[in-house]
Design a protein around this motif. Sequence first.
Motif, PDB file in Angstrom:
ATOM      1  N   VAL A 108      51.024  20.856  62.550  1.00 24.03           N
ATOM      2  CA  VAL A 108      49.716  21.095  61.917  1.00 24.03           C
ATOM      3  C   VAL A 108      49.962  21.714  60.546  1.00 24.03           C
ATOM      4  N   LEU A 142      44.461  18.162  69.711  1.00 23.47           N
ATOM      5  CA  LEU A 142      45.480  17.921  68.686  1.00 23.47           C
ATOM      6  C   LEU A 142      46.251  16.640  68.986  1.00 23.47           C
ATOM      7  N   VAL A 178      46.873  16.948  61.106  1.00 16.70           N
ATOM      8  CA  VAL A 178      47.568  17.009  62.391  1.00 16.70           C
ATOM      9  C   VAL A 178      48.480  15.796  62.517  1.00 16.70           C
ATOM     10  N   ARG A 207      52.264  26.449  58.001  1.00 18.26           N
ATOM     11  CA  ARG A 207      52.502  25.245  58.795  1.00 18.26           C
ATOM     12  C   ARG A 207      52.933  25.632  60.226  1.00 18.26           C
ATOM     13  N   ASP A 236      48.944  23.266  56.725  1.00 17.27           N
ATOM     14  CA  ASP A 236      47.959  24.223  56.211  1.00 17.27           C
ATOM     15  C   ASP A 236      46.631  23.547  55.893  1.00 17.27           C
ATOM     16  N   SER A 237      46.725  22.320  55.410  1.00 20.39           N
ATOM     17  CA  SER A 237      45.521  21.569  55.056  1.00 20.39           C
ATOM     18  C   SER A 237      44.682  21.198  56.281  1.00 20.39           C
ATOM     19  N   GLY A 238      45.241  21.400  57.487  1.00 21.94           N
ATOM     20  CA  GLY A 238      44.547  20.995  58.698  1.00 21.94           C
ATOM     21  C   GLY A 238      45.021  19.640  59.205  1.00 21.94           C
TER      22      GLY A 238
END
Lengths: 222, 222
Positions: free
Chosen positions: A54, A44, A60, A2, A56-58
């Motif tokens: 952000v 972002l 935002v 993260r 880990d899964s992406g």
Amino acid sequence: MRILHHLPLSPQSRLARLMLGEKRLPCELAVEKIWEPSEEFRRLNPAGEVPVLVEDSGMVVPGARVICEYLEDVYPEPPLLGRNVAERVEVRRLLDWFDGLFQQEVTVNLLGEKVMKRHFGLGHPTGSVLRTGYKNLRYHLDYIGYLAETRTWLAGPSLSAADFAAAAHLSALDFLGDVAWATAPAVRDWYSRVKSRPCFRTLLNDKVSGLQPPPHYSDLDF
Amino acid sequence: MRILHHLPLSPQSRLARLMLGEKRLPCELAVEKIWEPSEEFRRLNPAGEVPVLVEDSGMVVPGARVICEYLEDVYPEPPLLGRNVAERVEVRRLLDWFDGLFQQEVTVNLLGEKVMKRHFGLGHPTGSVLRTGYKNLRYHLDYIGYLAETRTWLAGPSLSAADFAAAAHLSALDFLGDVAWATAPAVRDWYSRVKSRPCFRTLLNDKVSGLQPPPHYSDLDF
């Protein structure tokens, strides 16, 4: 891992760091110079502001308030936005207070003048603006002191995001030596309790190039 | 009866009215002259701002963002803050956008100069401030247009508080004749869909002493 895009002295970033820390969510910090934003950072967060989380899964999550709500939604323990409807209203009212009134009346006039103005190439601090900031800070310390004297934590019986929002602003101002703690003993007592939380440690170790915090900044027994 | 303390042209009050209306929660409106706040109102909201919702139970909910979260918490149907985590992040990001950037860059410079400045006894509008407001409005209309062209509603597939926040600001500016709809057809199409919601009707009937909205203000087919 993260990532939190942040600035060390941004109170909004500090709020996000405290929320993450209290919920024991490890996180890497990436300094984001918002005065020369990269294309990637604009993607972002089109608003161009820190913090931005952000996952880990992406996923935002831009903005301190949005991050607070997101963290409570996905990682509910420990609850930091209140434990029932009335507490949630009060926590969010105080988030509004610090994010809105305190930010506009105090933080912009002190941190904004002394630090952000230089980064944005807008010159030196203006004396009259600083004076307005100090005057408003006295009034806000009174209000925080009133809350601290009448409640266990600022929003009620439990530690909450409201304490972190207030402490985020005050700690950034304290880094500049701008908080007259001796004039506000009830605020100091409450702040020393927040400052002792493990989640606060990283804030007390912050280094900012060209700025030296006063010795009491990182002292838990100030 | 539930009471909303408000000002007819306050975008924050309009957002609260739209949320209440869409959730079919009847409510009495009480105009609050925040430039001469009563002691009683200060007790309801120490920040001295509208809107403030007072429930039959006596529960006091101050501030548009706090009201949005409260209503979603207590009256979840229909959901207006998103139907899953990703949608909730996006709705709240846009609430931040309109409550923060749009408010500061556009609303304060136009509605603030033309209406609130007079109420607060601060004199006439300043030309350069109005010009900044109009310039920023063009940029914001582009951004809203981009969202409206690429999504069904501003935050995604469902109508949400983000649509109401944007429409609240634009409708208040439209009352002043400040929105150049012809330059932003995608925004106009999206706005006409929001404007057709039953919850919007009370906004279109607002009367403000000394101000006459343009004829298209209340026209659903403008």
